[in-house]
Design a protein around this motif. Structure first.
Motif: not given
Ligand SMILES: Nc1ncnc2c1ncn2[C@@H]1O[C@H](COP(=O)(O)OP(=O)(O)OP(=O)(O)O)[C@@H](O)[C@H]1O
Ligand SMILES: Nc1ncnc2c1ncn2[C@@H]1O[C@H](COP(=O)(O)OP(=O)(O)OP(=O)(O)O)[C@@H](O)[C@H]1O
Ligand SMILES: [Mg+2]
Ligand SMILES: [Mg+2]
Ligand SMILES: O=P([O-])([O-])[O-]
Lengths: 321, 307, 237, 319, 265, 237, 265
Positions: C76-77, C80-82
């Motif tokens: 994820p980036t 999504d990653l956050r």
């Protein structure tokens, strides 16, 4: 440009980047050769094309006056003015038909065998060399072979069939080589896709390889035919006629079954022989006939080549990988 | 109903003319085909019984007789015209007026190969100019005949000359080169008189030099370079009405057609004699399997009559 | 939030979010129950709260495992990653809320065992008010988390002061109590710890709110003064 | 699956051994059909082999007869070729010399010009130019060769004679030149195809280094296409060596042991065609010479093809 | 020879196939060394490993693709369940195997025929002639390949004019049309851009509801995304097999971990 | 740990690890200083500790940002991912250790301001012992983290009980004090909070240790009894 | 037309090049629409975006590769710094541009020559004849391409026999040999396996110490790994430009975020 010393390697004490002036000079010099070569290329092309043009105009100047409808509908005659090429072009057509009927299936089948079925070993190598070698055998040698084989051994006589067979053998290498080339150009993954769907080898060949290879195959066939239609020597050797003032029975019109193929056993003459004969006649009026007939013959080949190009273009449009 | 003819390209023009007229006369009821496989190639087919009539620019040879015999093919030999081998030169050539057989031999004999290369070597009166030679291909009847007539032995010739099966090529060669000399069938000369000059040939030094012409051939003065040409009719084929008819038609019209295509017709007597042979079915050859030169018409007729 | 090309990824993300909310609901209930146990001196309820701790812990571990699996499998980036990082922090906070609830419950049990409730008059109702604030904060935070509502998150952060003030007041009050009646010292200290726990719940709610801002705005607002946070959160990106 | 489908047997049904037996049966059935087809195809493939065998048989049979009359030694060493003469000599070197000099001249024209044209069409000319000029050029190879023969004799020779007044009316030079022009498309088309087949990425790689068109063509494209170009050359050579009519008409048919192209000469092929169409009785030694000559020619082309095959193997570049 | 570390799931789904002690030879070169591995029904099993480790070779054993080329040899078995036939048995016609086990290749390889004919091909090969049946099947397959909506109006156009991603989905539809029991994917997205790749990955996870899937990929992230089980191969050996999640979070073998974390080199 | 193909990745990983250790050192010093301030009634030192808090906070935020950047840019899996996750949790713990230190320091300041130190006799030395244990634990944990030493991690977890026991003892003692001298109540409560803070430092050290085990063994051992943790940690994988 | 979101770094490194309002046409088709973007010296700038968005087209403007094909048109400028030449100027010879700006392609495309000659090619094109100089340069370039150790003993072997990854490194060495100011990479690893990809990525990060790099990749993860700055393009437009870390953690434009997180489709 900045002379910033960017390379760290000690060897590159001298940067290969030149200053702008040097570089431009270099490029100018290099480009001069480009222009020179392009000129050379055009010149070379011009030689070829001018030759062709000279041939054409020569033939046209000599021959076009003779190109009237009678020329096409008359039989040969001792009087140049009345002589025509009816039997010749009909003969050529029929012989080409036989040639195509033989060379195409046999050539394609052979190529399929070699390309798809045969193991890649020395035998295939030998066959391969053999085929390229056959392509270089002078056509007259085919004539000698055909005389012994078709005319005498098989007893086919000096017929359209013999001639067709001979020319078929002659162009077989061309058909095989181009067909193999065409098959080879079909990517392996298409084969794998078909096999992957559960196709048998023959299904792969007949559903895919032959249809997809068709543009290439057809090109080869037509180029072969164009070569065959101009062949003189082997057909003379097997005994093509020169004077024939009637046409073979119409193909496939006789009483079945035997009558259907009467035409194939008929005597015949073909365009190049007619030309050959006319050129060797003492009366210069015949030479005009020869030029006219040559003109027709060359146009036939041009037509076939054009057909090949058109077909290739049409068929390739929807075949890509 | 087909009459199949094959063989010599020399005889072809005559046969073609005959065939054309014959077909017309028969309203295409009979079909005639003529091929040009050469006298040799033709005989091969003829002696296998594949053709009905054979065009021949020379008499049948022993080897071919044997083949025919082996295949049970019998034939009737019919001379149909004369071909006068013509020695030609370039029209711009000024020094050649006539030539003797002797001189021709000097030029063409095998010994001349590589040695006799300049005109003055043949005749000191002639200039010191290179000789350019053009002649029939060594596989042709013309070559055989010429060598035998000039050098005394068939096929004995120097080899360093430009040979061609196609006499037009020779015409071309001679017409392009002032120093050229060549030989080929009369018809090619006759059709190219503007570009060539025929050379009068004297049989022997001192004898008058004769130019080839219908008259000089017919009267036998053009010697030794006039030769008869033939057709051979298969005896078996003659049984077929159309072949016989064709053969008759041939002999009847040969003179006319031969003239038309620039050959020298035989005297009328010769045709009637031939017709007689044909009618009687006299088989075989009068040459015994060899080519002969210098045969005068009378001799030929005499031989024919003796058969 | 828009859909990913990968429905599987969407499912995983929403799955893990749901479980976070579930966990949030669980700890919220824990806190409420713990306070109920305190208010009503219910040893039983206290026991329930303690029993639930194991579940909460397990949820933390499970969700964390899911998170790392998603990171490992989905690369994820950005948002999504956050979100995943925020969830990771959030469940840590929730687990600690659960701990605080358990701590309260344990203290309630302790107080019950020592019979303090019967003997002493303690300012439990004051605690209750603080507790209500804290629980409300937590609920609001979870709610804001579910909707990724930045404005609500800012509000929660702003209100954290209130709870702290309550706690301070309570402290002072309890010290007075202890001084007045040294027998209450032990119990008062327990109360102090409970108050502290409740105050911590409020802190955690605030942390959650900060994570929401991080997810949505991409800025880590922890350790920033409220005003700064507010300005970041309301900035149009 | 609907009942209409023939194949795959229901997944369940039999298992293990029994299933295996069923499968084996199906396999055998399919195998038989495929075998039959393969046999037919094999037969077709063998036609070319039969042709070669036939040719070799005929050539060998007659050549053997020939060599019973003429010693191989004479055949190889004699420097005269007069097989039909009274004083017969059978020095094949004479014809070989003619073949070599005519092929030499032709290739000297066809290979450089063909290559230059191929490079020009593939690397310099625009798409339009290429697509129009290439087929036009290919017509050169479709013109019956006898026409070229007369072209050489009646057009090129007189032209050359204007430059070289000493040139005889029949000479290898003019025949060779015309033959060379006829062969150009064999060389140029195939070479161009080979160069086309060089991936664009390779060209881009070169241009990206700052190379000019010519540098790219000569240093990258040609080496990359070399195996294809070599095939084209080999084909051109075979064609030159096997060409008949042009030489028969224009080269003079004079068996000269010389490599000088300004002289007339006879080649193996022109000799064969001359004799095959001539008056010689079949079966005579003279007639058999053409088979010996044909055999020689075949060995010559075979060796070229072997060479080509070996070169292609050696230089086939993967890209 | 290393032994493989195989972690079977606690609650295993039904087996669809199982390789047992599989060796494979290209001529004298042993490309697969004693591979034993389960393939679970309706699951995606990914084969990963460095280039040349034998992933494709292994995959292509499942539909006997190697039989197309001379000089191969199989040792060991691949049992296809439930009928327990050894796919590699000499008695078994590879064509039969390929009818039951479809394959999708690295480069989209539609036949240069119409879209319809591409999908119908598998049925035609089976001698199917019923037009409506074929049409139904084609539609179903195209739907299964998530392509129906895009091509329903141009089934008669040539397939080669589709985009790369569409072509690959067409190939999947082609593979689906014959109701295969297993579909083999050999790096199905390596020729595609990320968006097309995404849709293929999505499709693969969708497909496993109906069919068992084996996929070779050199993209570890892809294996991580789409698969349920992962097999890590190296130099022709199966190093580790396990649930995807475990392999990517906590592989048991250091070799696997090194490869997965980019420490290989 | 072996090298990655990507030296950049290696550099990033070791960079972040180093910063974690740096942060660890910082908070360790903070704790030590806070205790020093307590022991030596040094308002100055206390002020230093408080001042350092901002740095620690910033470090947490920065490292967290680095972590997410690494995750976004490197798609880590397995051990790498576990390390990053562990670091994320670790820095959270370290930040909280920093908070505790600051809390102690603030309390020291408070005590100094109220002049308690002069007036009252408080069992600060008891606190010191607990503190020593906790700091030792923290140092050991950081040390183990640097070397990813599972055995040492297990030891730390085992020793956490000691600190808890110390804290309980201290509590009891302080309650006695308060009862004896109600004037000390306020100060004692401060001490209690300090003790609690120290106990929390120990907890955080334990959390760190758990993360080490997670990194190395891949198993999340949080919330597990010590024995279970030990068995997992010593299991050969 | 959308305006681009361009986030310039606070402390920008020196500029190496700068595109300004660049439009590009393939015939009538406008493939690039008003692109303005900095390229910083000794930094890696990655171009990402869905297939067909114009990444390659943009990249190939930098060495005028389009000039090889008819029907192109450039509008706007690309300034090369520090000498502030507009690369796209008609007056500027593309060959000159290419001599200053090298390119590495998607598929490794070594020339079918020896390894040595491949690397020496650029020098030879420049008319360099000094053998020792060339040898030194080749060695340096091969070292720069991290290939020297592997090939030092077989410089005379054909380059086509190298593995894919080695070939690509050779192409990089070839590009390096002429000390270019910028190297353009167009999806340099899409034909390679992950390990080879890893080593190329490593090399790229290594190279930026010496040279400015522009790289097109359709692998977002790769862009994330190797680049310092990222430009996201869509339909010929530059949507967002910024530091890689920001783009991948916190892109400012929703379009970028959707693409990066796989929401595009
Ligand atoms: N036809 C063949 N003949 C001989 N060896 C082969 C053949 N095909 C593959 N190999 C070898 O077998 C081994 C395994 O190849 P395989 O293609 O299965 O690798 P892979 O894991 O799929 O690699 P990649 O990721 O590059 O596709 C390699 O060492 C390869 O060189
Ligand atoms: N030679 C050309 N002629 C006409 N249009 C072209 C040409 N090359 C590319 N295009 C078009 O220009 C646009 C941009 O293409 P480009 O190759 O730059 O895309 P890209 O972003 O590099 O995509 P990919 O990731 O597929 O390489 C596309 O719409 C493409 O169809
Ligand atoms: Mg593979
Ligand atoms: Mg691109
Ligand atoms: O063809 P001829 O027999 O007359 O030479």
């Amino acid at each position: 440009m900045t002379p910033s010393p960017k390379t760290t390697a000690p060897v590159a004490a001298r940067r290969s980047t030149l200053n702008a002036e040097e570089m431009r000079a270099l490029i100018r010099a290099a480009k001069r050769y480009d222009v020179l070569f392009a000129t050379l290329g055009l010149l070379a092309l011009a030689i070829g094309i001018l030759t062709l043009a000279a041939l054409f105009t020569g033939m046209a100047l000599d021959g076009i006056p003779r190109l009237n409808s009678e020329f096409f509908t008359n039989f040969p005659s001792r009087r140049a003015g009345q002589a025509g090429i009816l039997s010749a072009w009909v003969g050529s057509l029929l012989v080409m038909t036989v040639t195509a009927l033989i060379a195409v299936p046999v050539g394609i089948a052979g190529a399929i065998y070699l390309e798809e079925y045969a193991r890649k070993n020395w035998v295939t190598d030998v066959i391969e060399i053999n085929i390229t070698n056959l392509a270089g055998v002078p056509s007259i040698v085919y004539g000698l072979l055909a005389l012994g084989l078709f005319v005498y051994t098989f007893g086919l006589g000096q017929s359209i069939l013999s001639a067709g067979l001979t020319l078929a053998l002659l162009i077989l290498p061309i058909v095989i080589v181009t067909t193999r080339e065409a098959l080879r150009a079909i990517p392996q993954h298409i084969r794998e896709a078909a096999y992957g769907c559960g196709a048998s080898q023959w299904q792969v060949v007949s559903h895919h390889l032959v249809p997809y290879g068709m543009p290439g195959i057809l090109t080869g066939v037509i180029i072969g035919m164009a070569r065959a239609i101009g062949e003189t020597a082997p057909i003379i050797t097997i005994g093509a006629l020169t004077f024939i003032a009637f046409l073979p029975p119409a193909p496939f019109m006789g009483d079945p079954p035997a009558g259907l193929f009467d035409w194939a056993f008929s005597g015949f003459t073909v365009m190049p022989i007619q030309i050959f004969n006319w050129t060797s006649r003492p009366d210069p009026a015949f030479h005009q006939n020869a030029a006219a007939a040559s003109f027709v013959l060359v146009f036939m080949t041009v037509g076939m080549n054009a057909l090949a190009i058109w077909l290739r273009y049409r068929l390739r449009k929807n075949i890509k990988w | 109903q087909i009459v199949k003819i094959d063989g010599s390209s020399t005889v072809y023009p005559i046969t073609e003319g005959i065939a054309e007229d014959f077909q017309k006369a028969k309203k295409n009821a009979v079909k005639v085909t003529v091929g040009i496989s050469g006298t040799g190639g033709g005989f091969k087919k003829f002696c296998r019984g594949e053709t009905d009539i054979q065009n021949a620019s020379r008499p049948i040879l022993a080897k071919e007789m044997e083949d025919c015999r082996a295949a049970g093919v019998e034939y009737i030999e019919l001379p149909v015209a004369f071909d006068a081998l013509t020695v030609v030169m370039n029209p711009r050539n000024t020094f050649l007026k006539s030539i003797t057989v002797e001189e021709l031999k000097k030029i063409w004999e095998p010994a001349a190969q590589g040695k006799i290369t300049r005109w003055n070597q043949v005749n000191p009166a002639w200039p010191d100019a290179p000789i350019k030679l053009f002649g029939a291909g060594s596989d042709s009847g013309t070559f055989d005949y010429f060598t035998e007539a000039i050098n005394g032995k068939a096929k004995s010739s120097r080899g360093d000359y430009t040979a061609s099966e196609d006499d037009n090529v020779l015409v071309q060669g001679v017409s392009q080169d002032v120093n050229a000399i060549g030989y080929f069938g009369y018809a090619y000369y006759a059709e190219n008189q503007s570009r060539l000059k025929a050379l009068a040939v004297a049989e022997k030094a001192g004898k008058p030099a004769v130019l080839p012409s219908e008259a000089s051939v017919l009267d036998g003065s053009y010697q030794p370079l006039s030769r008869p040409i033939f057709i051979y009719v298969s005896a078996k084929a003659l049984a077929r009405g159309e072949v016989r008819e064709f053969a008759d038609f041939y002999l009847k019209n040969a003179a006319k057609i031969a003239k038309e295509v620039k050959y020298v017709p035989l005297p009328a007597k010769a045709y009637s004699l031939a017709a007689e042979h044909l009618a009687k079915g006299k088989k075989g050859t009068v040459f015994g399997g060899k080519n002969e030169v210098g045969l005068k018409i009378e001799e030929l007729l005499a031989r024919e009559a003796r058969m | 939030m828009d859909k990913h090309l990968s429905t599987q990824f969407d499912a995983e993300l929403s799955g893990v979010s749901t479980r976070v909310l579930e966990m949030g609901g669980l700890v919220e209930a824990q806190v409420a129950q713990a306070l109920y146990a305190l208010a009503h001196s219910s040893g039983e309820t206290a026991a329930q709260v303690i029993a639930a701790e194991g579940r909460v812990n397990q949820m933390e571990v499970d969700i964390d495992a899911d998170l790392s699996a998603i990171i490992a499998r989905r690369q994820p980036t950005a948002r999504d990653l956050r979100l995943l990082i925020a969830i990771s922090k959030t469940i840590g906070n929730l687990e600690r809320v659960g701990d605080e609830a358990a701590r309260i419950a344990r203290t309630v049990q302790h107080l019950l065992n020592t019979g303090v409730f019967g003997r002493l008059r303690l300012p439990v109702s004051d605690l209750e008010f603080e507790a209500q604030l804290a629980v409300a904060s937590l609920r609001k935070a979870l709610d804001a988390f579910a909707r990724l509502d930045v404005n609500q998150a800012v509000e929660i952060i702003k209100q954290d002061n209130q709870i702290d003030a309550e706690f301070d007041g309570l402290m002072r009050k309890l010290i007075t109590y202890m001084m007045e009646d040294p027998r209450t010292i032990s119990a008062s200290i327990d109360l102090i710890f409970m108050a502290k726990a409740i105050e911590r719940v409020g802190d955690h709610a605030k942390n959650l709110a900060e994570q929401i801002i991080y997810v949505v705005k991409g800025t880590d607002v922890r350790h920033n003064p409220v005003e700064a946070v507010e300005s970041i959160a309301t900035r149009r990106s | 699956m609907s009942s209409t489908t023939a194949a795959p047997a229901p997944i369940l049904g039999s298992t293990g051994e029994a299933r295996l037996a069923e499968l084996a049966l199906a396999k055998a059935r399919r195998k038989r059909r495929e075998r039959a087809i393969e046999a037919v195809l094999l037969l077709a493939a063998c036609v070319s082999v039969f042709t070669t065998v036939g040719i070799v048989y005929i050539l060998l049979k007659e050549s053997l007869a020939f060599f019973s009359h003429v010693s191989v030694w004479d055949f190889i060493t004699d420097d005269q070729w007069t097989p039909l003469f009274e004083d017969a000599h059978f020095g094949i070197r004479v014809l070989l010399a003619g073949t070599l000099s005519s092929s030499g001249v032709a290739l000297l024209i066809a290979i450089p010009l063909g290559t230059i044209i191929a490079i020009y069409l593939s690397e310099f000319a625009g798409h339009r130019t290429r697509e129009t000029l290439k087929p036009i050029l290919e017509l050169l190879s479709g013109v019956p060769t006898i026409i070229y023969g007369y072209f050489a004799l009646l057009f090129v020779t007189p032209m050359l004679q204007r430059l070289m007044p000493e040139l005889p009316g029949f000479n290898v030079l003019s025949a060779g030149l015309v033959m060379g022009i006829m062969i150009i498309p064999y060389v140029s088309s195939l070479s161009e195809d080979a160069m086309r087949a060089v991936p664009m990425s390779l060209r881009e790689g070169s241009y990206a280094m700052g190379a000019t068109r010519l540098q790219t063509a000569v240093k990258v494209v040609v080496p990359a296409a070399f195996s294809g170009i070599a095939s084209a050359y080999i084909l051109g050579i075979s064609r030159a060596v096997g060409e008949t009519m042009i030489l028969a008409v224009a080269a003079g048919m004079q068996p000269n042991l010389t490599l000088d192209p300004t002289e007339p000469a006879a080649t193996i092929t022109s000799f064969i065609v001359q004799v095959a169409l001539g008056d010689l009785p079949h079966g005579s030694v003279g007639y058999q010479t053409i088979f010996a000559a044909g055999l020689t020619l075949m060995m010559l082309t075979l060796s070229f093809n072997m060479l080509g095959y070996w070169m292609r193997r050696k230089f086939r570049e993967a890209y | 020879m290393t032994t493989s570390t195989i972690t079977l799931p606690n609650n295993p789904p039904p087996l669809k196939a199982e390789a047992k002690a599989l060796d494979f030879y290209y001529g004298a070169f042993k490309a697969l060394k004693g591979i034993s591995m389960p393939v679970y029904e309706n699951r995606v099993t990914a084969l990963i490993g460095p280039s040349g480790c034998g992933k494709s070779t292994f995959l292509r054993c499942f539909n006997r693709m190697h039989d197309l080329y001379p000089g191969h040899r199989y040792d060991g078995t691949i049992q296809l369940l439930p009928d327990a036939v050894n796919l590699l048995d000499h008695q078994v016609d590879p064509i039969e195997v390929r009818m039951r086990i479809s394959m999708v290749f690295q480069k989209p390889n539609p036949f240069p025929k119409t879209i319809f004919e591409n999908v119908a091909y598998g049925l035609r090969v089976r001698g199917e002639r019923n037009r409506t049946y074929i049409e139904d099947k084609v539609e179903a397959a195209l739907k299964g390949g998530a392509l129906w909506e895009e091509v329903r109006d141009r089934l008669d156009e040539s397939a080669v004019n589709l985009s790369g991603g569409q072509q690959q989905r067409l190939c999947i539809a082609r593979a689906l049309a014959t109701d295969p029991e297993i579909i083999l994917f050999d790096e199905p997205t390596s020729a595609l851009d990320p968006i097309a790749t995404g849709s293929i990955e999505e499709l693969v996870t969708e497909l496993k509801k109906k069919v068992t899937i084996l996929i070779v990929t050199h993209n570890m992230q892809q294996a991580a995304r789409v698969s349920d089980y992962v097999a890590y191969m190296y130099l022709g050996e199966l190093i580790e097999y396990g649930a995807t999640r475990d392999i990517f979070m906590k592989p048991l073998r250091k070799e696997t971990e090194d490869y997965i974390t980019g420490r290989f080199g």
